[in-house]
Design a protein around this motif. Structure first.
Motif, PDB file in Angstrom:
ATOM      1  N   PRO A  41      -7.314  30.133  23.128  1.00 35.39           N
ATOM      2  CA  PRO A  41      -6.055  30.152  22.364  1.00 35.39           C
ATOM      3  C   PRO A  41      -4.914  30.880  23.092  1.00 35.39           C
ATOM      4  N   TYR A  42      -5.210  32.019  23.737  1.00 39.93           N
ATOM      5  CA  TYR A  42      -4.137  32.747  24.419  1.00 39.93           C
ATOM      6  C   TYR A  42      -3.595  31.936  25.586  1.00 39.93           C
ATOM      7  N   TYR A  43      -4.464  31.238  26.295  1.00 40.40           N
ATOM      8  CA  TYR A  43      -4.053  30.387  27.398  1.00 40.40           C
ATOM      9  C   TYR A  43      -3.126  29.278  26.888  1.00 40.40           C
ATOM     10  N   THR A  45      -1.166  29.472  24.263  1.00 43.69           N
ATOM     11  CA  THR A  45       0.116  30.104  23.942  1.00 43.69           C
ATOM     12  C   THR A  45       0.941  30.317  25.209  1.00 43.69           C
ATOM     13  N   LEU A  46       0.289  30.818  26.255  1.00 45.53           N
ATOM     14  CA  LEU A  46       0.974  31.068  27.527  1.00 45.53           C
ATOM     15  C   LEU A  46       1.516  29.779  28.125  1.00 45.53           C
ATOM     16  N   GLN A 150       5.627  34.803  15.102  1.00 41.42           N
ATOM     17  CA  GLN A 150       5.582  35.359  16.450  1.00 41.42           C
ATOM     18  C   GLN A 150       6.712  36.373  16.642  1.00 41.42           C
TER      19      GLN A 150
END
Length: 183
Positions: A41-43, A45-46, A150
């Motif tokens: 998930p973080y990847y 978002t990035l 966010q």
């Protein structure tokens, strides 16, 4: 001479592998694999942030030339000799500037799903060296709650230098912050 320096000088295959890893890492962020975006998930978002900065509507896809449903971006470059001190009017508010002479570098406006988002980039320089950098973003319209999740996290981050949170009524909040750049 450190072990890293000795290894860098004496092992060309290791040096090539290290450089290739860095280049492939950059390309994986610019052109993400869909299966990797789904699993990390973080990847995701990035890569979506990088894709948005590049003008793409979704990670791994190119922006449609006709604009489509993604909205449009209007970019302008202010005069090179313009400079501001003290306060500048920005999106219907007065933005206080730190000490010094600030020069606008770029202005752009996104007309996307939540309306008009204004962004301006300012730099301060002394004797040819950049000594300050500001990215100001604001909107002249209210944003839906789904778009502000966010922003709320960014506004209440412990990494911020200063934060202002002004509740206007039960449904709306105005938030401003000064934080270090994290790229």
């Amino acid at each position: 001479m450190s072990a890293f320096t000795r290894l860098w000088q004496r092992a060309p295959l290791w040096r090539t592998a290290l450089i290739t890893t860095g280049v492939c890492g950059v390309f994986s962020v610019l052109f993400p694999a869909p299966w990797l975006v789904n699993r990390l998930p973080y990847y995701g978002t990035l890569t979506s942030k990088v894709g948005h900065m590049m003008g793409r509507s979704a990670p791994g896809t190119d922006a449609q030339p006709d604009g489509g449903d993604e909205g449009r971006r209007m970019v302008s470059q202010p005069p090179m000799d313009a400079q501001f001190e003290g306060v500048i009017p920005f999106a219907g508010r007065q933005l206080p500037l730190p000490a010094g002479k600030w020069h606008p570098v770029l202005n752009y406006q996104d007309d996307v799903e939540h309306g008009e988002v204004l962004t301006s980039i300012f730099v301060r320089s002394e004797q040819g060296a950049v000594t300050g950098f500001i990215i100001a973003q604001a909107t002249t319209q209210s944003l839906p709650a789904s778009a502000t999740e966010q922003l709320e996290a960014q506004c209440h981050s412990t990494f911020n230098f200063t934060v202002g949170d002004l509740p206007q009524d039960g449904n709306r909040t105005e938030c401003w912050m000064t934080s270090p750049s994290r790229w």
